[in-house]
Each structure stands twice: as C-alpha cells, then as structure tokens.
Design a protein around this motif. Structure first.
Motif, PDB file in Angstrom:
ATOM      1  N   THR A  61       0.846  -1.186   0.000  1.00 29.35           N
ATOM      2  CA  THR A  61       0.000   0.000   0.000  1.00 29.35           C
ATOM      3  C   THR A  61       0.880   1.233   0.000  1.00 29.35           C
ATOM      4  O   THR A  61       1.657   1.447   0.931  1.00 29.35           O
ATOM      5  CB  THR A  61      -0.928   0.019   1.231  1.00 29.35           C
ATOM      6  OG1 THR A  61      -1.736  -1.160   1.231  1.00 29.35           O
ATOM      7  CG2 THR A  61      -1.819   1.254   1.213  1.00 29.35           C
ATOM      8  N   PHE A  62       0.786   2.035  -1.060  1.00 33.95           N
ATOM      9  CA  PHE A  62       1.486   3.313  -1.136  1.00 33.95           C
ATOM     10  C   PHE A  62       0.553   4.399  -0.623  1.00 33.95           C
ATOM     11  O   PHE A  62      -0.667   4.321  -0.805  1.00 33.95           O
ATOM     12  CB  PHE A  62       1.873   3.650  -2.585  1.00 33.95           C
ATOM     13  CG  PHE A  62       3.077   2.921  -3.073  1.00 33.95           C
ATOM     14  CD1 PHE A  62       4.350   3.394  -2.791  1.00 33.95           C
ATOM     15  CD2 PHE A  62       2.947   1.765  -3.823  1.00 33.95           C
ATOM     16  CE1 PHE A  62       5.472   2.729  -3.250  1.00 33.95           C
ATOM     17  CE2 PHE A  62       4.059   1.096  -4.289  1.00 33.95           C
ATOM     18  CZ  PHE A  62       5.332   1.571  -3.999  1.00 33.95           C
ATOM     19  N   VAL A  70      -3.087   0.612  -3.711  1.00 30.52           N
ATOM     20  CA  VAL A  70      -2.659  -0.760  -3.440  1.00 30.52           C
ATOM     21  C   VAL A  70      -2.145  -1.396  -4.726  1.00 30.52           C
ATOM     22  O   VAL A  70      -2.814  -1.351  -5.763  1.00 30.52           O
ATOM     23  CB  VAL A  70      -3.828  -1.584  -2.850  1.00 30.52           C
ATOM     24  CG1 VAL A  70      -3.401  -3.020  -2.600  1.00 30.52           C
ATOM     25  CG2 VAL A  70      -4.328  -0.936  -1.559  1.00 30.52           C
ATOM     26  N   VAL A  71      -0.942  -1.972  -4.644  1.00 29.78           N
ATOM     27  CA  VAL A  71      -0.359  -2.679  -5.784  1.00 29.78           C
ATOM     28  C   VAL A  71      -0.045  -4.108  -5.361  1.00 29.78           C
ATOM     29  O   VAL A  71       0.368  -4.355  -4.227  1.00 29.78           O
ATOM     30  CB  VAL A  71       0.902  -1.968  -6.328  1.00 29.78           C
ATOM     31  CG1 VAL A  71       0.540  -0.626  -6.922  1.00 29.78           C
ATOM     32  CG2 VAL A  71       1.948  -1.787  -5.253  1.00 29.78           C
ATOM     33  N   ALA A  87       5.073   3.802   2.026  1.00 29.03           N
ATOM     34  CA  ALA A  87       4.524   2.496   1.677  1.00 29.03           C
ATOM     35  C   ALA A  87       4.453   1.635   2.924  1.00 29.03           C
ATOM     36  O   ALA A  87       5.207   1.838   3.877  1.00 29.03           O
ATOM     37  CB  ALA A  87       5.386   1.821   0.611  1.00 29.03           C
ATOM     38  N   ARG A  88       3.545   0.668   2.898  1.00 22.88           N
ATOM     39  CA  ARG A  88       3.452  -0.265   4.025  1.00 22.88           C
ATOM     40  C   ARG A  88       2.908  -1.604   3.536  1.00 22.88           C
ATOM     41  O   ARG A  88       2.185  -1.670   2.546  1.00 22.88           O
ATOM     42  CB  ARG A  88       2.605   0.311   5.141  1.00 22.88           C
ATOM     43  CG  ARG A  88       1.159   0.506   4.807  1.00 22.88           C
ATOM     44  CD  ARG A  88       0.352   1.044   5.995  1.00 22.88           C
ATOM     45  NE  ARG A  88      -1.047   1.043   5.652  1.00 22.88           N
ATOM     46  CZ  ARG A  88      -1.705   2.057   5.120  1.00 22.88           C
ATOM     47  NH1 ARG A  88      -1.081   3.190   4.878  1.00 22.88           N
ATOM     48  NH2 ARG A  88      -2.982   1.950   4.829  1.00 22.88           N
ATOM     49  N   ASN A  89       3.272  -2.629   4.267  1.00 20.18           N
ATOM     50  CA  ASN A  89       2.777  -3.967   3.971  1.00 20.18           C
ATOM     51  C   ASN A  89       1.706  -4.296   5.004  1.00 20.18           C
ATOM     52  O   ASN A  89       2.015  -4.642   6.140  1.00 20.18           O
ATOM     53  CB  ASN A  89       3.926  -4.988   4.016  1.00 20.18           C
ATOM     54  CG  ASN A  89       3.460  -6.385   3.687  1.00 20.18           C
ATOM     55  OD1 ASN A  89       2.263  -6.664   3.604  1.00 20.18           O
ATOM     56  ND2 ASN A  89       4.402  -7.295   3.524  1.00 20.18           N
ATOM     57  N   ASP A  90       0.449  -4.190   4.612  1.00 19.76           N
ATOM     58  CA  ASP A  90      -0.675  -4.493   5.490  1.00 19.76           C
ATOM     59  C   ASP A  90      -1.074  -5.959   5.437  1.00 19.76           C
ATOM     60  O   ASP A  90      -1.953  -6.388   6.181  1.00 19.76           O
ATOM     61  CB  ASP A  90      -1.902  -3.653   5.090  1.00 19.76           C
ATOM     62  CG  ASP A  90      -1.712  -2.175   5.332  1.00 19.76           C
ATOM     63  OD1 ASP A  90      -0.969  -1.814   6.257  1.00 19.76           O
ATOM     64  OD2 ASP A  90      -2.310  -1.368   4.575  1.00 19.76           O
TER      65      ASP A  90
END
Length: 112
Positions: A61-62, A70-71, A87-90
């Motif tokens: 998620t940027f 979300v990519v 950015a984060r990794n949810d």
C-alpha cells in the motif's frame, strides 16, 4: 555487459522489516530489489529520481498525497521525481519486487 547474481546483491535493512538491495547502476538508470515484511512501513520520503517498480509477490500500500494506492503481484507503478510517498505492507505475506531509478540512484540514503 555486467551481470550480478543474488549472492552479490548489497542488501541492507533500511528500516525495520524493509530490506533493500542495490543491484546495478548504469549510465542512465539503476535497479533495486525490495523485500518488505508484513507490518513493515517505509516512512514518507522523496528523492530527485523517478521511481518505477514491479511487484513480484505480496501486496503493498502506497500513500501519496493522503491517497492510498494498493499494488499487488504483476502490478507496475511509477512515482515522479520529488513526489513524497510512503509504503506499508498491510498483508500477511512478504512483498518483493524490483524498482528502476532514473537518473541512477548510486548512493541511496538507506545504504549508509
């Protein structure tokens, strides 16, 4: 021609749970690898390089201008130079991918 194998990658834990690796830097572009653990965050930052990326595995998620984008696997993205982004990794899976920087990002801040 230059070839770099995974054993030769310069890998650094840039922030907790975020591993980055500078793979190659040519005359007009550089290539970087990323590995982002679940729950890890890349703080907001900007740089003079245009950043184009491709997600191999996981979902990232940027956050750009307060908007979440979300990519996921197979998605490509482009971040213009000087545009602040985070950015984060949810998700529950590791996010991996590659990014190109132009002009080349020869000495990234995270490598120190």
């Amino acid at each position: 021609m230059q070839v770099v194998t995974p054993e030769e990658w310069d890998r650094v834990e840039a922030v907790e749970g975020v591993e980055l690796g500078q793979l190659l830097a040519g005359e007009s572009v550089s290539l970087q690898y990323f590995h982002i653990e679940p729950g890890a965050d890349v703080p907001e930052h900007s740089h003079p390089h245009e950043q184009t990326g491709y997600v191999v595995d996981g979902t990232l998620t940027f956050v750009v201008d307060g908007e979440e984008l979300v990519v996921g696997p197979g998605d490509a993205y482009d971040i213009p130079s000087e545009e602040p982004h985070a950015a984060r990794n949810d998700g529950d899976a590791v996010v991996t991918g590659v990014e190109l920087f132009t002009p080349p990002r020869r000495d990234p801040d995270w490598a120190e």
